[in-house]
Design an enzyme around this catalytic site. Structure first.
Site, PDB file in Angstrom:
ATOM      1  N   LYS A  68       0.794  -1.240   0.000  1.00  0.00           N
ATOM      2  CA  LYS A  68       0.000   0.000   0.000  1.00  0.00           C
ATOM      3  C   LYS A  68       0.821   1.283   0.000  1.00  0.00           C
ATOM      4  O   LYS A  68       0.315   2.365   0.309  1.00  0.00           O
ATOM      5  CB  LYS A  68      -1.018   0.045   1.173  1.00  0.00           C
ATOM      6  CG  LYS A  68      -1.862  -1.196   1.331  1.00  0.00           C
ATOM      7  CD  LYS A  68      -2.370  -1.764   0.029  1.00  0.00           C
ATOM      8  CE  LYS A  68      -3.416  -0.885  -0.643  1.00  0.00           C
ATOM      9  NZ  LYS A  68      -3.746  -1.467  -1.996  1.00  0.00           N
ATOM     10  N   HIS A  94       7.012  -7.475  -2.229  1.00  0.00           N
ATOM     11  CA  HIS A  94       6.786  -6.806  -0.943  1.00  0.00           C
ATOM     12  C   HIS A  94       7.711  -7.385   0.128  1.00  0.00           C
ATOM     13  O   HIS A  94       7.566  -7.071   1.304  1.00  0.00           O
ATOM     14  CB  HIS A  94       5.341  -7.002  -0.476  1.00  0.00           C
ATOM     15  CG  HIS A  94       4.316  -6.224  -1.247  1.00  0.00           C
ATOM     16  ND1 HIS A  94       4.490  -4.918  -1.623  1.00  0.00           N
ATOM     17  CD2 HIS A  94       3.078  -6.568  -1.688  1.00  0.00           C
ATOM     18  CE1 HIS A  94       3.409  -4.503  -2.277  1.00  0.00           C
ATOM     19  NE2 HIS A  94       2.546  -5.488  -2.323  1.00  0.00           N
ATOM     20  N   SER A 139      -4.538   2.987   4.328  1.00  0.00           N
ATOM     21  CA  SER A 139      -4.717   2.367   3.022  1.00  0.00           C
ATOM     22  C   SER A 139      -4.775   0.840   3.158  1.00  0.00           C
ATOM     23  O   SER A 139      -5.587   0.169   2.511  1.00  0.00           O
ATOM     24  CB  SER A 139      -3.572   2.785   2.102  1.00  0.00           C
ATOM     25  OG  SER A 139      -3.754   2.260   0.807  1.00  0.00           O
TER      26      SER A 139
END
Ligand code: A3P
Length: 305
Positions: free
Chosen positions: A57, A119, A149
């Site tokens: 995010k 990630h 988010s």
């Protein structure tokens, strides 16, 4: 690639149950990112691969789209209308079963360079990216907007763990019990890595919001690209929030595991939305914990621009 896209529609008949978090090499994970671990760890990077690394995010899709436009916007315009961003830029460690695992999509990418998304916290990145001395573009986002988010994302994305209520989620974030581990460790370890690996370009979501032209210039000089003014203008325009939100190849609308009625993938795209979510008490507690957790780093974030 057409078959890969078709594979997505299997999602509609097989809505997954929400996965559980567990500890994986000291980092909270779900099985979607560990099922294919052997292939992830032995992934063969190429010297010209560009690794896009982020905490979830932080603006992954935004920077992915910018890089894709920069490299292939002119040479392969059909990509822009036929292939969703998540097929152009494979998510390395992902294994959502109904889609080929990220390593397989990456192995089959016909492009050069290959743009690859991860990630993973820096210590879990497959070693061949370092051996091949690949370029890495890291994007970081301030913790408060990042957690907001992430909360809305987990509400609408059925392959994420159940988010619970806002307050619990915030506590989990502070405790580091998020998929891909603590935000604090992620942003600071990548920042530290930059000191020893010269090919990391560390960017901030807030800077991109403030002045995309400036950020694009910095990115291009890191990549050794010198696009024309017109070309840069095209990239900036194409990657504007509203344009990406309305672009079915960039807005994730083709993924049925996301329920846009709960919250759209392209949600707000702002700096400072945390102010609409944090209570005064939550903010005070967050600041206190933040200072303690970030006391050993010189990495600085802005929570407003
Ligand atoms: P919000 O939920 O705050 O709106 P990721 O791609 O890493 O999952 O990050 C998603 C976040 O980046 C979302 O934040 C999304 O709206 C924002 N985003 C995506 N494209 C953007 C753009 N072109 N400009 C600004 N923000 C963008």
């Amino acid at each position: 690639s057409e078959n890969l896209c078709k594979g997505l529609y299997l999602f509609t008949t097989e809505l997954p149950t929400r996965p559980l978090l567990f500890d994986f090499h000291g980092v909270s994970m779900t099985h979607h990112f560990t099922d294919n671990w052997e292939k992830v760890q032995s992934f063969q990077a190429r010297p010209d691969d560009i690794l896009i690394a982020t905490y979830p995010k932080a603006g992954t899709t935004w920077i992915s789209y910018i890089l894709d436009l920069l490299y292939f916007g002119q040479s392969a315009p059909e990509r822009q209308t036929s292939l969703p961003i998540f097929m152009r830029v494979p998510f390395l460690e992902s294994d959502f079963r109904v889609l080929p695992p990220g390593t397989e999509v990456a192995d089959k990418l016909p492009t050069s360079p290959r743009l690859i998304k991860t990630h993973l916290p820096v210590q879990l990145v497959p070693k061949s990216f370092w051996e091949q001395n690949c370029r890495v573009v890291y994007v970081a986002r301030n913790a408060k907007d990042n957690v907001v988010s992430y909360f809305h994302f987990d509400r609408m994305n059925m392959v994420e763990p159940e988010p619970g209520d806002c307050n619990n989620f915030l506590q989990r974030f502070m405790d580091g019990k998020m998929v891909f581990g603590p935000w604090y460790d992620h942003v600071t370890s990548w920042w530290e890595k930059k000191q020893t690996h010269s090919k990391i370009h560390y960017m901030f979501y807030e800077d991109m919001i403030e002045d995309m032209g400036r950020e694009l210039d910095g990115l291009c000089s890191f990549l050794g690209l010198s696009p024309s003014e017109e070309e840069k203008e095209r990239v900036i325009r194409g990657s504007q929030f509203d344009n990406m939100k309305n672009n079915n190849m960039a807005n994730y609308s083709s993924i049925p595991v996301m329920d846009f009625k709960i919250s759209p993938f392209m949600r707000k795209g702002k700096v400072g939305d945390w102010k609409n979510h944090f209570t005064v008490a939550q903010n005070e507690q967050f600041d206190e914990e933040y200072q303690a957790k970030m006391k050993n780093t010189n990495l600085q974030f802005r929570t407003a621009v």
